[in-house]
Every structure is written in C-alpha cells, then in structure tokens.
Write an enzyme that holds these catalytic residues in place. Structure first.
Site, PDB file in Angstrom:
ATOM      1  N   ASP A 182       4.646  10.101   2.235  1.00  0.00           N
ATOM      2  CA  ASP A 182       3.297  10.523   1.735  1.00  0.00           C
ATOM      3  C   ASP A 182       2.458   9.615   2.142  1.00  0.00           C
ATOM      4  O   ASP A 182       2.226   8.309   1.698  1.00  0.00           O
ATOM      5  CB  ASP A 182       3.547  10.705   0.240  1.00  0.00           C
ATOM      6  N   LYS A 199      -6.399   9.426   0.271  1.00  0.00           N
ATOM      7  CA  LYS A 199      -7.697   8.996  -0.251  1.00  0.00           C
ATOM      8  C   LYS A 199      -7.361   7.365  -0.329  1.00  0.00           C
ATOM      9  O   LYS A 199      -6.374   7.124  -0.876  1.00  0.00           O
ATOM     10  CB  LYS A 199      -7.659   9.802  -1.680  1.00  0.00           C
ATOM     11  N   ASP A 213       2.347  10.541  10.718  1.00  0.00           N
ATOM     12  CA  ASP A 213       1.474  11.398  11.504  1.00  0.00           C
ATOM     13  C   ASP A 213      -0.075  11.060  11.150  1.00  0.00           C
ATOM     14  O   ASP A 213      -1.026  11.494  11.365  1.00  0.00           O
ATOM     15  CB  ASP A 213       1.633  12.655  11.392  1.00  0.00           C
TER      16      ASP A 213
END
Length: 144
Positions: free
Chosen positions: A48, A52, A84
């Site tokens: 993950d 932000k 990515d």
C-alpha cells in the site's frame, strides 16, 4: 485472498514445502519471530503506497523496515520489492541509500527496474497499474 489460495494450491501440487506465507503485516512477524529462523528471501509486491503525505509514516518500506529485517535474512538473503507508485519508489530509494551499508542494490540501473520486462508474477495490483497506464518498478536487494 484468491491469489494466496492459488499459490498454496500450486505449492501443494508441486510438493514445495520450503515456502511460508504470512498474510498480515510483516512487522508483526519480524517482532515475534524465533531468532533461530532465517529467511532466504522477502517478497513485497505492490505494498500500500499510502499516497497522502500525512500517511507516509504508515508505509511499510522505510529505513526502519530494512534495519529490522536485516538480522533475519541469511547471508546473501534477498529482498524483492515492486511498486507502481512513483512517490513510494522515491521513498524506497531514499531508504536504500540510508541503509546502503546493509544491502547491495543488484538492479540499480533504471532500465533494470521495469516490472513488465522481467519474468515476475502478474498480480492483481500489477494488472491494475497496467490498466491505469502506470509503470511498475521492481527492486532487488541482497544482504551484505
């Protein structure tokens, strides 16, 4: 979850018994691991990215992560990372630089980072990145 079940079925079918799958936060494993157990490889595919800026502290891969896993890797043990997210890639590269006394970056030339040019698993997140026209990057580190 289907990907893990498919992988488990392949391992059973091919009678491979030296692979362990930990489907939770790896830091839980590292903090509770038996010191007599050593890892040959750690694969982290598309963690993950917490995009932000205020959430960057939640990212798995950072200098602390490399320092924590180092003792559990065998001599010449490897860490494989795919992402990515360009901001996450920059953060990972920064952490690699900060811990360069622990690991050698084997594929340290940008032309060797391109995931789709390598024979690697075609994960759900890799496909999602392709569908969104994002480049996926692959990093290979070896313990010094």
């Amino acid at each position: 979850m289907d990907g893990i079940l498919n992988l488990c079925n392949k391992l059973i079918k091919n009678k491979i018994n030296n692979v362990k799958i930990f489907n939770k936060n790896v830091l839980i494993l590292i903090e509770n691991i038996n010191l007599k157990i050593f890892l040959d490889e750690i694969w982290i595919l598309f963690p993950d990215p917490w995009p932000k800026k205020k959430h960057y502290k939640r990212r798995l891969i950072n200098d602390n992560f490399f320092t924590k896993v180092y003792p559990y890797l065998k001599k010449d043990g490897k860490i494989f990372i795919a992402t990515d997210s360009s901001s996450y890639l920059k953060s990972i590269m920064n952490s690699i630089y900060k811990t360069k006394s622990l690991f050698n970056w084997l594929n340290n030339k940008p032309q060797n980072w391109i995931y789709e040019m390598l024979d690697l698993p075609c994960t759900k997140f890799f496909k999602k990145a392709q569908n969104s026209y994002r480049t996926s990057f692959f990093i290979e580190l070896v313990k010094i």
